[in-house]
Design a protein around this motif. Structure first.
Motif, PDB file in Angstrom:
ATOM      1  N   GLY A  94      40.203   6.018  23.795  1.00  0.00           N
ATOM      2  CA  GLY A  94      39.887   7.243  23.608  1.00  0.00           C
ATOM      3  C   GLY A  94      40.646   8.131  24.493  1.00  0.00           C
ATOM      4  O   GLY A  94      41.712   7.518  25.447  1.00  0.00           O
ATOM      5  N   GLU A 107      39.989   6.673  16.810  1.00  0.00           N
ATOM      6  CA  GLU A 107      39.342   6.049  17.824  1.00  0.00           C
ATOM      7  C   GLU A 107      39.915   4.284  17.728  1.00  0.00           C
ATOM      8  O   GLU A 107      40.340   3.685  18.720  1.00  0.00           O
ATOM      9  CB  GLU A 107      37.851   5.820  17.415  1.00  0.00           C
ATOM     10  N   VAL A 108      40.095   3.913  16.357  1.00  0.00           N
ATOM     11  CA  VAL A 108      40.440   2.859  16.133  1.00  0.00           C
ATOM     12  C   VAL A 108      42.083   2.554  16.609  1.00  0.00           C
ATOM     13  O   VAL A 108      42.633   1.718  17.209  1.00  0.00           O
ATOM     14  CB  VAL A 108      40.650   2.417  14.597  1.00  0.00           C
ATOM     15  N   THR A 109      42.897   3.480  16.457  1.00  0.00           N
ATOM     16  CA  THR A 109      44.246   3.507  16.958  1.00  0.00           C
ATOM     17  C   THR A 109      44.650   3.583  18.612  1.00  0.00           C
ATOM     18  O   THR A 109      45.272   3.049  18.874  1.00  0.00           O
ATOM     19  CB  THR A 109      45.187   4.743  16.014  1.00  0.00           C
ATOM     20  N   THR A 149      41.741  11.123  11.506  1.00  0.00           N
ATOM     21  CA  THR A 149      40.463  11.279  11.339  1.00  0.00           C
ATOM     22  C   THR A 149      39.902  10.850  12.551  1.00  0.00           C
ATOM     23  O   THR A 149      40.465  10.122  13.578  1.00  0.00           O
ATOM     24  CB  THR A 149      39.986  10.571  10.223  1.00  0.00           C
ATOM     25  N   PRO A 150      38.688  11.246  13.153  1.00  0.00           N
ATOM     26  CA  PRO A 150      38.214  10.738  14.454  1.00  0.00           C
ATOM     27  C   PRO A 150      38.032   9.268  14.246  1.00  0.00           C
ATOM     28  O   PRO A 150      38.340   8.566  15.505  1.00  0.00           O
ATOM     29  CB  PRO A 150      36.828  11.340  14.424  1.00  0.00           C
ATOM     30  N   ALA A 151      37.467   8.644  13.254  1.00  0.00           N
ATOM     31  CA  ALA A 151      37.557   7.103  13.410  1.00  0.00           C
ATOM     32  C   ALA A 151      38.931   6.452  13.501  1.00  0.00           C
ATOM     33  O   ALA A 151      38.920   5.586  14.143  1.00  0.00           O
ATOM     34  CB  ALA A 151      36.836   6.702  11.997  1.00  0.00           C
ATOM     35  N   ALA A 152      39.988   7.056  12.665  1.00  0.00           N
ATOM     36  CA  ALA A 152      41.328   6.423  12.734  1.00  0.00           C
ATOM     37  C   ALA A 152      41.677   6.449  14.066  1.00  0.00           C
ATOM     38  O   ALA A 152      42.349   5.752  14.906  1.00  0.00           O
ATOM     39  CB  ALA A 152      42.119   7.168  11.885  1.00  0.00           C
ATOM     40  N   VAL A 193      44.767   0.464   9.390  1.00  0.00           N
ATOM     41  CA  VAL A 193      44.420   1.840  10.050  1.00  0.00           C
ATOM     42  C   VAL A 193      45.591   2.405  10.831  1.00  0.00           C
ATOM     43  O   VAL A 193      45.839   3.284  10.907  1.00  0.00           O
ATOM     44  CB  VAL A 193      43.045   1.708  10.887  1.00  0.00           C
ATOM     45  N   VAL A 223      42.226  -3.333  11.000  1.00  0.00           N
ATOM     46  CA  VAL A 223      42.555  -2.646  12.079  1.00  0.00           C
ATOM     47  C   VAL A 223      44.110  -2.112  12.136  1.00  0.00           C
ATOM     48  O   VAL A 223      44.747  -1.342  12.317  1.00  0.00           O
ATOM     49  CB  VAL A 223      42.080  -3.322  13.603  1.00  0.00           C
TER      50      VAL A 223
END
Length: 86
Positions: free
Chosen positions: A43, A37-39, A32-35, A11, A8
């Motif tokens: 949301g 979300e993690v960062t 990216t959507p995944a990054a 990222v 994490v």
């Protein structure tokens, strides 16, 4: 630190510094959507109309926050990242 927690942090570093690099090169910032979300964690709070890149930029002090934006973020329970400027 558990391997998943370490990943994490990587990222977050790549995402945030990627935003810095895009700004330095005069390019449109993106995650990216995944990054995002993690960062960005939970949301984008409703009512802001932001994407994940904007949320991360605002929450890390890379873009100015108005009082209204701060209020919306606080109401949504968004905590400032430890490396945020403001």
């Amino acid at each position: 630190m558990a391997p998943a927690e370490f990943l994490v942090t990587r990222v977050v570093e790549v995402g945030v510094h990627g935003l810095d690099l895009a700004a330095a090169l005069g390019r449109e910032p993106w995650l990216t959507p995944a990054a995002a979300e993690v960062t960005g964690g939970r949301g984008v709070p409703a009512g802001l109309g932001w994407d994940g890149s904007t949320l991360v930029a605002e929450a890390t002090g890379r873009a100015p926050l108005t009082g209204r934006k701060r209020a919306v973020l606080a109401a949504a329970g968004v905590r400032w990242l430890a490396f945020a400027a403001g």
